[in-house]
Design an enzyme around this catalytic site. Sequence first.
Site, PDB file in Angstrom:
ATOM      1  N   ASP A  34       6.742  -9.306  12.409  1.00  0.00           N
ATOM      2  CA  ASP A  34       7.045  -8.301  11.390  1.00  0.00           C
ATOM      3  C   ASP A  34       6.015  -7.177  11.448  1.00  0.00           C
ATOM      4  O   ASP A  34       4.914  -7.350  11.973  1.00  0.00           O
ATOM      5  CB  ASP A  34       7.014  -8.935   9.998  1.00  0.00           C
ATOM      6  CG  ASP A  34       8.297  -9.693   9.703  1.00  0.00           C
ATOM      7  OD1 ASP A  34       9.255  -9.548  10.476  1.00  0.00           O
ATOM      8  OD2 ASP A  34       8.326 -10.414   8.705  1.00  0.00           O
ATOM      9  N   LYS A  67       9.795  -2.434  10.749  1.00  0.00           N
ATOM     10  CA  LYS A  67      10.147  -1.012  10.755  1.00  0.00           C
ATOM     11  C   LYS A  67       9.396  -0.288  11.853  1.00  0.00           C
ATOM     12  O   LYS A  67       8.206  -0.503  12.039  1.00  0.00           O
ATOM     13  CB  LYS A  67       9.740  -0.391   9.410  1.00  0.00           C
ATOM     14  CG  LYS A  67      10.832  -0.410   8.401  1.00  0.00           C
ATOM     15  CD  LYS A  67      10.447   0.543   7.283  1.00  0.00           C
ATOM     16  CE  LYS A  67      11.579   0.894   6.419  1.00  0.00           C
ATOM     17  NZ  LYS A  67      12.060   0.087   5.419  1.00  0.00           N
ATOM     18  N   MET A  91       6.297  -6.576  -3.684  1.00  0.00           N
ATOM     19  CA  MET A  91       7.283  -5.506  -3.459  1.00  0.00           C
ATOM     20  C   MET A  91       7.711  -4.840  -4.771  1.00  0.00           C
ATOM     21  O   MET A  91       8.890  -4.569  -4.977  1.00  0.00           O
ATOM     22  CB  MET A  91       8.533  -6.084  -2.754  1.00  0.00           C
ATOM     23  CG  MET A  91       8.270  -6.545  -1.352  1.00  0.00           C
ATOM     24  SD  MET A  91       9.719  -7.310  -0.590  1.00  0.00           S
ATOM     25  CE  MET A  91       9.614  -8.960  -1.233  1.00  0.00           C
TER      26      MET A  91
HETATM   27  C1  LIG Z   1       8.588  -8.958   2.524  1.00  0.00           C
HETATM   28  S1  LIG Z   1       7.291  -9.398   1.456  1.00  0.00           S
HETATM   29  C2  LIG Z   1       6.514 -10.612   2.445  1.00  0.00           C
HETATM   30  C3  LIG Z   1       5.633 -11.568   1.660  1.00  0.00           C
HETATM   31  C4  LIG Z   1       4.969 -12.583   2.549  1.00  0.00           C
HETATM   32  N1  LIG Z   1       5.947 -13.488   3.096  1.00  0.00           N
HETATM   33  C5  LIG Z   1       3.869 -13.334   1.833  1.00  0.00           C
HETATM   34  O1  LIG Z   1       3.997 -14.548   1.622  1.00  0.00           O
HETATM   35  O2  LIG Z   1       2.839 -12.724   1.530  1.00  0.00           O
HETATM   36  C6  LIG Z   1       6.239  -7.992   1.619  1.00  0.00           C
HETATM   37  C7  LIG Z   1       5.383  -7.805   0.390  1.00  0.00           C
HETATM   38  O3  LIG Z   1       4.325  -8.762   0.397  1.00  0.00           O
HETATM   39  C8  LIG Z   1       3.166  -8.179  -0.167  1.00  0.00           C
HETATM   40  N2  LIG Z   1       2.111  -8.150   0.857  1.00  0.00           N
HETATM   41  C9  LIG Z   1       2.196  -8.595   2.112  1.00  0.00           C
HETATM   42  N3  LIG Z   1       1.008  -8.486   2.737  1.00  0.00           N
HETATM   43  C10 LIG Z   1       0.155  -7.944   1.843  1.00  0.00           C
HETATM   44  C11 LIG Z   1      -1.217  -7.603   1.859  1.00  0.00           C
HETATM   45  N4  LIG Z   1      -1.991  -7.794   2.940  1.00  0.00           N
HETATM   46  N5  LIG Z   1      -1.763  -7.092   0.735  1.00  0.00           N
HETATM   47  C12 LIG Z   1      -1.029  -6.904  -0.380  1.00  0.00           C
HETATM   48  N6  LIG Z   1       0.279  -7.205  -0.456  1.00  0.00           N
HETATM   49  C13 LIG Z   1       0.857  -7.730   0.633  1.00  0.00           C
HETATM   50  C14 LIG Z   1       3.552  -6.790  -0.642  1.00  0.00           C
HETATM   51  O4  LIG Z   1       4.000  -6.901  -1.980  1.00  0.00           O
HETATM   52  C15 LIG Z   1       4.695  -6.473   0.308  1.00  0.00           C
HETATM   53  O5  LIG Z   1       5.528  -5.470  -0.212  1.00  0.00           O
END
Ligand SMILES: C[S@@+](CC[C@H](N)C(=O)[O-])C[C@H]1O[C@@H](n2cnc3c(N)ncnc32)[C@H](O)[C@@H]1O
Length: 267
Positions: free
Chosen positions: A49, A71, A183
């Site tokens: 991803d 993306k 998100m």
């Molecule tokens: C599609 S979701 C994936 C979540 C992922 N599977 C998890 O367990 O963290 C994407 C969202 O995860 C959060 N996210 C992922 N990585 C992040 C990071 N390093 N710092 C803050 N938020 C993060 C944000 O809210 C982002 O919009």
Amino acid sequence: MTALPPPLPFLPDLAPGTVWLVGAGPGDPGLMTLTALHGLRQADVVVHDALVDARILTLARPGARLVNAGKRGHQPSPRQADINASLVAEAQAGRRVLRLKGGDPFIFGRGHEEATALAAAGIGFRVVPGVSSGLASLALHGVPATARDSNHAVILATGHLAGDAAMDWRALARCGQPLVLYMAVSTMGPISAELIAGGLAAETPVLVVHRATTEREEVAEARLCDLAVMARSGQIRSPAIVAIGAIAALRRDILPHLTTAAVEPTA
Ligand SMILES: C[S@@+](CC[C@H](N)C(=O)[O-])C[C@H]1O[C@@H](n2cnc3c(N)ncnc32)[C@H](O)[C@@H]1O
């Protein structure tokens, strides 16, 4: 270059013709599991991803094919059905396939959709859990997801709902338990208004962590009533975790002794 640790004999092997759905954690390679690393060192193809940290991709086996399924620039994301089909095709071609997702693959990660497609095609797979960004963002910044005198549950929720789905934010507010939002930046205004309408105090403490555990990490403390303006003015940017509840203030006493820099600044 840092030498990789020796192979770990007690970890499972990624067999040809199978797929591992792997959580890469929030960014910092140090928060990835040993099994994820072991899989990366065996995979023929790594389908990752966009949010997977570049440092983690450098740990893939030399010669492995890296496929960005996130993306690309301003182009639209690949459709989930196409990603599912490519995982199936790579495995059917006899390759060792590692599907690498940010955080945990089964927390807002569509891991279950991919697992379902693999199962339907008769492909063997394994799910390797990862440290979810929501839980990492809290712990790294001294916020306990649960604290005995504060809460007995914690709600992980997404601000980005699939299709026509709706979330009863007022009902979540009435639970009185902290919320960890994924998100949610683009919908912060309506969500915070609904939470206040549901009974959460406007002054409820909030911690926002942008790009947790990466070199671009930003952390902000706020109140629930500040969130809409902060999101509108760009003070909160995606990707971010927004933690709402009394737990967000519990770090104040421990902060002076807490090292929060997940990534040491480069010299
Ligand atoms: C599609 S979701 C994936 C979540 C992922 N599977 C998890 O367990 O963290 C994407 C969202 O995860 C959060 N996210 C992922 N990585 C992040 C990071 N390093 N710092 C803050 N938020 C993060 C944000 O809210 C982002 O919009």
